[in-house]
Motif scaffolding. Structure first.
Motif, PDB file in Angstrom:
ATOM      1  N   THR A   1       0.803  -1.228   0.000  1.00  0.00           N
ATOM      2  CA  THR A   1       0.000   0.000   0.000  1.00  0.00           C
ATOM      3  C   THR A   1       0.831   1.271   0.000  1.00  0.00           C
ATOM      4  O   THR A   1       0.307   2.347  -0.315  1.00  0.00           O
ATOM      5  CB  THR A   1      -0.969   0.032   1.204  1.00  0.00           C
ATOM      6  OG1 THR A   1      -0.219   0.138   2.422  1.00  0.00           O
ATOM      7  CG2 THR A   1      -1.821  -1.229   1.239  1.00  0.00           C
ATOM      8  N   LEU A   2       2.114   1.183   0.338  1.00  0.00           N
ATOM      9  CA  LEU A   2       2.977   2.367   0.337  1.00  0.00           C
ATOM     10  C   LEU A   2       4.046   2.299  -0.760  1.00  0.00           C
ATOM     11  O   LEU A   2       4.025   3.059  -1.720  1.00  0.00           O
ATOM     12  CB  LEU A   2       3.645   2.543   1.706  1.00  0.00           C
ATOM     13  CG  LEU A   2       2.759   3.012   2.857  1.00  0.00           C
ATOM     14  CD1 LEU A   2       3.576   3.117   4.144  1.00  0.00           C
ATOM     15  CD2 LEU A   2       2.129   4.354   2.553  1.00  0.00           C
ATOM     16  N   ILE A   3       4.967   1.357  -0.622  1.00  0.00           N
ATOM     17  CA  ILE A   3       6.135   1.324  -1.493  1.00  0.00           C
ATOM     18  C   ILE A   3       5.748   1.063  -2.949  1.00  0.00           C
ATOM     19  O   ILE A   3       6.078   1.848  -3.849  1.00  0.00           O
ATOM     20  CB  ILE A   3       7.142   0.260  -1.018  1.00  0.00           C
ATOM     21  CG1 ILE A   3       7.506   0.488   0.456  1.00  0.00           C
ATOM     22  CG2 ILE A   3       8.388   0.288  -1.903  1.00  0.00           C
ATOM     23  CD1 ILE A   3       8.109   1.826   0.749  1.00  0.00           C
ATOM     24  N   ASN A   4       5.076  -0.035  -3.188  1.00  0.00           N
ATOM     25  CA  ASN A   4       4.712  -0.380  -4.564  1.00  0.00           C
ATOM     26  C   ASN A   4       3.803   0.665  -5.199  1.00  0.00           C
ATOM     27  O   ASN A   4       3.919   0.980  -6.393  1.00  0.00           O
ATOM     28  CB  ASN A   4       4.022  -1.745  -4.603  1.00  0.00           C
ATOM     29  CG  ASN A   4       4.933  -2.873  -4.161  1.00  0.00           C
ATOM     30  OD1 ASN A   4       6.144  -2.697  -4.061  1.00  0.00           O
ATOM     31  ND2 ASN A   4       4.353  -4.028  -3.879  1.00  0.00           N
ATOM     32  N   THR A   5       2.894   1.211  -4.398  1.00  0.00           N
ATOM     33  CA  THR A   5       1.967   2.215  -4.914  1.00  0.00           C
ATOM     34  C   THR A   5       2.700   3.485  -5.323  1.00  0.00           C
ATOM     35  O   THR A   5       2.424   4.063  -6.383  1.00  0.00           O
ATOM     36  CB  THR A   5       0.901   2.551  -3.856  1.00  0.00           C
ATOM     37  OG1 THR A   5       0.167   1.358  -3.534  1.00  0.00           O
ATOM     38  CG2 THR A   5      -0.075   3.604  -4.376  1.00  0.00           C
ATOM     39  N   LEU A   6       3.648   3.933  -4.491  1.00  0.00           N
ATOM     40  CA  LEU A   6       4.402   5.136  -4.821  1.00  0.00           C
ATOM     41  C   LEU A   6       5.226   4.948  -6.090  1.00  0.00           C
ATOM     42  O   LEU A   6       5.243   5.817  -6.969  1.00  0.00           O
ATOM     43  CB  LEU A   6       5.309   5.517  -3.649  1.00  0.00           C
ATOM     44  CG  LEU A   6       4.618   6.235  -2.488  1.00  0.00           C
ATOM     45  CD1 LEU A   6       5.530   6.296  -1.268  1.00  0.00           C
ATOM     46  CD2 LEU A   6       4.189   7.635  -2.887  1.00  0.00           C
TER      47      LEU A   6
ATOM     48  N   GLY B   1      15.695  -3.415   1.156  1.00  0.00           N
ATOM     49  CA  GLY B   1      16.760  -3.243   0.175  1.00  0.00           C
ATOM     50  C   GLY B   1      16.694  -1.884  -0.485  1.00  0.00           C
ATOM     51  O   GLY B   1      17.649  -1.446  -1.140  1.00  0.00           O
ATOM     52  N   VAL B   2      15.553  -1.179  -0.314  1.00  0.00           N
ATOM     53  CA  VAL B   2      15.399   0.159  -0.874  1.00  0.00           C
ATOM     54  C   VAL B   2      14.523   0.980   0.073  1.00  0.00           C
ATOM     55  O   VAL B   2      13.574   0.456   0.673  1.00  0.00           O
ATOM     56  CB  VAL B   2      14.773   0.103  -2.290  1.00  0.00           C
ATOM     57  CG1 VAL B   2      13.381  -0.532  -2.261  1.00  0.00           C
ATOM     58  CG2 VAL B   2      14.714   1.493  -2.916  1.00  0.00           C
TER      59      VAL B   2
ATOM     60  N   VAL C   1      16.580   5.675  -2.078  1.00  0.00           N
ATOM     61  CA  VAL C   1      17.916   5.416  -1.545  1.00  0.00           C
ATOM     62  C   VAL C   1      18.103   3.904  -1.400  1.00  0.00           C
ATOM     63  O   VAL C   1      17.367   3.252  -0.652  1.00  0.00           O
ATOM     64  CB  VAL C   1      18.123   6.108  -0.180  1.00  0.00           C
ATOM     65  CG1 VAL C   1      19.539   5.835   0.339  1.00  0.00           C
ATOM     66  CG2 VAL C   1      17.881   7.609  -0.291  1.00  0.00           C
ATOM     67  N   ASP C   2      19.076   3.359  -2.087  1.00  0.00           N
ATOM     68  CA  ASP C   2      19.373   1.928  -1.978  1.00  0.00           C
ATOM     69  C   ASP C   2      20.082   1.628  -0.663  1.00  0.00           C
ATOM     70  O   ASP C   2      20.809   2.466  -0.119  1.00  0.00           O
ATOM     71  CB  ASP C   2      20.244   1.475  -3.152  1.00  0.00           C
ATOM     72  CG  ASP C   2      19.499   1.512  -4.474  1.00  0.00           C
ATOM     73  OD1 ASP C   2      18.377   0.981  -4.528  1.00  0.00           O
ATOM     74  OD2 ASP C   2      20.029   2.096  -5.439  1.00  0.00           O
ATOM     75  N   ARG C   3      19.885   0.421  -0.176  1.00  0.00           N
ATOM     76  CA  ARG C   3      20.431   0.038   1.124  1.00  0.00           C
ATOM     77  C   ARG C   3      21.950   0.178   1.197  1.00  0.00           C
ATOM     78  O   ARG C   3      22.487   0.578   2.234  1.00  0.00           O
ATOM     79  CB  ARG C   3      20.035  -1.409   1.435  1.00  0.00           C
ATOM     80  CG  ARG C   3      20.465  -1.873   2.832  1.00  0.00           C
ATOM     81  CD  ARG C   3      20.182  -3.351   3.046  1.00  0.00           C
ATOM     82  NE  ARG C   3      20.506  -3.757   4.404  1.00  0.00           N
ATOM     83  CZ  ARG C   3      19.670  -3.740   5.428  1.00  0.00           C
ATOM     84  NH1 ARG C   3      18.428  -3.323   5.250  1.00  0.00           N
ATOM     85  NH2 ARG C   3      20.046  -4.117   6.639  1.00  0.00           N
ATOM     86  N   ASP C   4      22.638  -0.153   0.110  1.00  0.00           N
ATOM     87  CA  ASP C   4      24.098  -0.158   0.133  1.00  0.00           C
ATOM     88  C   ASP C   4      24.715   1.215  -0.158  1.00  0.00           C
ATOM     89  O   ASP C   4      25.926   1.329  -0.359  1.00  0.00           O
ATOM     90  CB  ASP C   4      24.650  -1.183  -0.855  1.00  0.00           C
ATOM     91  CG  ASP C   4      24.185  -0.932  -2.286  1.00  0.00           C
ATOM     92  OD1 ASP C   4      23.462   0.057  -2.517  1.00  0.00           O
ATOM     93  OD2 ASP C   4      24.553  -1.733  -3.171  1.00  0.00           O
ATOM     94  N   THR C   5      23.900   2.273  -0.163  1.00  0.00           N
ATOM     95  CA  THR C   5      24.429   3.611  -0.408  1.00  0.00           C
ATOM     96  C   THR C   5      25.337   4.036   0.746  1.00  0.00           C
ATOM     97  O   THR C   5      24.968   3.909   1.920  1.00  0.00           O
ATOM     98  CB  THR C   5      23.287   4.629  -0.562  1.00  0.00           C
ATOM     99  OG1 THR C   5      22.397   4.201  -1.596  1.00  0.00           O
ATOM    100  CG2 THR C   5      23.835   6.004  -0.910  1.00  0.00           C
ATOM    101  N   GLU C   6      26.490   4.543   0.420  1.00  0.00           N
ATOM    102  CA  GLU C   6      27.457   4.951   1.445  1.00  0.00           C
ATOM    103  C   GLU C   6      26.883   6.082   2.299  1.00  0.00           C
ATOM    104  O   GLU C   6      26.311   7.043   1.787  1.00  0.00           O
ATOM    105  CB  GLU C   6      28.748   5.419   0.780  1.00  0.00           C
ATOM    106  CG  GLU C   6      29.855   5.757   1.765  1.00  0.00           C
ATOM    107  CD  GLU C   6      31.150   6.148   1.081  1.00  0.00           C
ATOM    108  OE1 GLU C   6      32.103   6.524   1.782  1.00  0.00           O
ATOM    109  OE2 GLU C   6      31.208   6.077  -0.172  1.00  0.00           O
TER     110      GLU C   6
ATOM    111  N   THR D   1      12.818  -8.083  -2.993  1.00  0.00           N
ATOM    112  CA  THR D   1      13.307  -6.903  -2.281  1.00  0.00           C
ATOM    113  C   THR D   1      12.210  -6.253  -1.449  1.00  0.00           C
ATOM    114  O   THR D   1      11.149  -5.909  -1.976  1.00  0.00           O
ATOM    115  CB  THR D   1      13.869  -5.864  -3.274  1.00  0.00           C
ATOM    116  OG1 THR D   1      14.936  -6.450  -4.020  1.00  0.00           O
ATOM    117  CG2 THR D   1      14.387  -4.637  -2.540  1.00  0.00           C
ATOM    118  N   VAL D   2      12.497  -6.071  -0.172  1.00  0.00           N
ATOM    119  CA  VAL D   2      11.577  -5.392   0.729  1.00  0.00           C
ATOM    120  C   VAL D   2      11.836  -3.890   0.653  1.00  0.00           C
ATOM    121  O   VAL D   2      12.985  -3.448   0.533  1.00  0.00           O
ATOM    122  CB  VAL D   2      11.766  -5.881   2.182  1.00  0.00           C
ATOM    123  CG1 VAL D   2      10.906  -5.077   3.155  1.00  0.00           C
ATOM    124  CG2 VAL D   2      11.436  -7.361   2.285  1.00  0.00           C
TER     125      VAL D   2
END
Length: 381
Positions: free
Chosen positions: A79-84, A150-151, A172-177, A105-106
């Motif tokens: 309802t939030l991530i996929n919708t946006l 993961g995002v 912002v991806d999880r592995d971003t410095e 990916t969550v």
């Protein structure tokens, strides 16, 4: 029936352990993806099931009957991530992220801060522009799904001088410095659902990672939180139904004074009343979901559903412990967990009961709530 079978066979045996450990079992998360439950509304061309918002509500309700913590994970994703991403993403963003969100990916939604809870638009996380990229600095609190995500969709102010109109949504991806995920909160309920603080230390994000339009983040946040209330209503509805379904069979087995406690008229009155309240909560939730899906105004109905379902969940869990007697107070039965889990319904999504009711009053009086208007009052809902 498929979701019910999955919940009973693959989630139910792990509920107690996940609650005790305060951690979601990886097998549960992978199972949600395998069943297509993490990409319900994602178009088939991106690997999703291409279903509807109403289907998402039904899935969230069914999962919450067994473990509300698992339903939180599924709710936020759908309802939030996929919708946006689906509504605001560029084709490049959709191609990059939607297939991942549907398969492995969550996602996590980052809005709340230490000084920015109910007043969501007072956030202090900044995004400073440098040529073709932004540098994000600040912190977030109470971020659900953070441990597994993961995002992240991060709300930050890219133009502080413009106030809340500078708020922008960044991918912002999880592995971003520079992105650091803190220690999980040790919570009263929903313990398997991760809730963590995040810090952003000179996190460099390319301009192409803006989701939607710069400066429109506040509109997106409020729009999503309005729809999110229906998801929370579904969580609380499922919780109440699951708790009720675990308890009533016990009243038919427990014998006192020579007969089943279910056969006492006073007990039957209480059970009938709670059953009626649960059904009323279901109708409120389904109606709000139907209106949203039809593209009609739904803010009043969503607020009513969230408020009432949270109240019903609290009442149901409390009554069920009373009906169970002493055993309801022990961890040998799942009732005490439902009791702990239900309290979040009165706190989540900046939706304390007075605020939900106030919004309903505004709608009933014919006033337009600041859902997408340039009005800071909207942040309080």
């Amino acid at each position: 029936q498929t979701v019910k079978k999955f919940s009973q066979e693959r989630i139910a045996p792990l509920v107690s352990k996940m609650d005790e450990n305060g951690s979601m079992d990886e097998a549960v998360i992978s199972g949600l993806f395998e069943q297509g439950l993490m990409g319900i509304e994602i178009d088939e061309q991106y690997g999703g099931t291409g279903s509807t918002f109403f289907s998402s509500v039904l899935v969230i309700e069914e999962l919450a009957k067994v473990d509300p913590a698992v339903s939180v994970l599924c709710d936020i994703q759908n309802t939030l991530i996929n919708t946006l991403f689906g509504q605001l993403g560029t084709e490049e963003q959709k191609q990059k992220y939607l297939p991942r969100l549907a398969t492995d990916t969550v996602g996590s939604f980052c809005l709340s801060e230490a000084e920015s809870g109910s007043d969501a638009f007072s956030l202090r996380t900044r995004a400073d522009k440098h040529k073709d990229y932004y540098v994000i600095n600040g912190s977030k609190m109470w971020i659900s799904n953070a441990e597994q995500a993961g995002v992240f969709l991060v709300m930050a102010n890219a133009e502080p001088s413009a106030g809340y109109r500078g708020i922008t949504c960044f991918i912002v991806d999880r592995d971003t410095e520079g992105l650091n995920i803190g220690k999980k909160e040790n919570k009263l309920g929903l313990r398997a659902s991760s809730t963590c603080p995040l810090t952003f230390d000179n996190v460099k994000v390319p301009e192409k990672n803006i989701l939607g339009q710069a400066g429109h983040g506040y509109k997106y946040a409020i729009g999503m939180l309005n729809g999110g209330r229906i998801g929370i209503a579904a969580q609380m509805l499922g919780l109440a139904q699951g708790c009720f379904d675990h308890t009533v069979p016990y009243t038919r087995q427990r014998v006192q004074f020579g007969k089943r406690i279910f056969d006492f008229q006073g007990m039957q009155h209480q059970i009938a009343q709670v059953a009626t309240q649960i059904e009323a909560a279901r109708l409120l939730t389904y109606n709000a979901a139907r209106l949203k899906e039809a593209g009609r105004p739904f803010v009043k109905e969503a607020s009513m559903a969230k408020y009432y379902c949270s109240e019903v969940a609290s009442t149901t869990a409390s009554k069920c412990i009373e009906w169970m007697g002493g055993v309801g107070f022990t961890k040998d039965y799942p009732i005490e967990k439902y009791y702990r889990d239900c309290k979040i319904g009165e706190c989540a999504s900046s939706g304390l009961s007075p605020r939900c009711l106030s919004l309903c009053v505004l709608c009933l009086c014919g006033q337009r709530p600041a859902v997408c208007a340039d009005n800071k009052v909207g942040s309080c809902w």
